[in-house]
Scaffold this active site. Sequence first.
Site, PDB file in Angstrom:
ATOM      1  N   GLY A  45     -16.500  32.033 -11.297  1.00  0.00           N
ATOM      2  CA  GLY A  45     -16.868  30.913 -10.608  1.00  0.00           C
ATOM      3  C   GLY A  45     -16.541  30.655  -9.105  1.00  0.00           C
ATOM      4  N   HIS A  46     -15.843  31.719  -8.384  1.00  0.00           N
ATOM      5  CA  HIS A  46     -15.575  31.568  -6.928  1.00  0.00           C
ATOM      6  C   HIS A  46     -16.240  32.849  -6.136  1.00  0.00           C
ATOM      7  CE1 HIS A  46     -13.099  31.386  -3.329  1.00  0.00           C
ATOM      8  NE2 HIS A  46     -12.920  30.251  -3.960  1.00  0.00           N
ATOM      9  N   PHE A  47     -17.331  32.992  -6.176  1.00  0.00           N
ATOM     10  CA  PHE A  47     -18.340  32.219  -6.220  1.00  0.00           C
ATOM     11  C   PHE A  47     -19.673  32.941  -6.877  1.00  0.00           C
ATOM     12  CE2 PHE A  47     -16.241  30.730  -2.392  1.00  0.00           C
ATOM     13  CZ  PHE A  47     -16.099  29.404  -2.721  1.00  0.00           C
ATOM     14  N   ILE A  52     -15.506  36.036  -4.045  1.00  0.00           N
ATOM     15  CA  ILE A  52     -14.597  36.100  -2.989  1.00  0.00           C
ATOM     16  C   ILE A  52     -13.341  35.628  -3.691  1.00  0.00           C
ATOM     17  CG2 ILE A  52     -13.863  34.994  -0.769  1.00  0.00           C
ATOM     18  CD1 ILE A  52     -17.101  34.452  -0.226  1.00  0.00           C
TER      19      ILE A  52
END
Length: 139
Positions: A45-47, A52
Amino acid sequence: MKREEIIKLLPHREPMLLLDEAWQDAEGTAHATYRIPEKPYFCEGHFPGNPIVPGVILCEIMAQSCFTLFIDAFEEHLILYRGLDAVKFRGTVHPGDLCEMQATLVEHKGSIYLCEAALSVNGKRCAQARITLALTPKV
């Protein structure tokens, strides 16, 4: 020292043990490495589509890299965060990257220690911080 030896000293365990190797040079500078896994939990979820490593994880990696500065204290103490200052993110870190850290002890008063740490990938500095740590007696 390799990961197996690090585990004997640091209280961190998977998935929060973020060092593969660590050592201290003759000048007293701590060095460490950590290869970011290909699919780390902290990038979910990042991203999506462009993973990252979050800055807070980079700070934790740098803090853990300071541990060889305090090897003699681990038997009787935990070493805990007390502050982060002058944090700068200068580049992105991605899954699969090999992080190389350096940390030095800047000053200490009593049980409070101020360190400067930096994290680089392929020779490019990606993060740096002043990290305040405290030696706290184990209970």
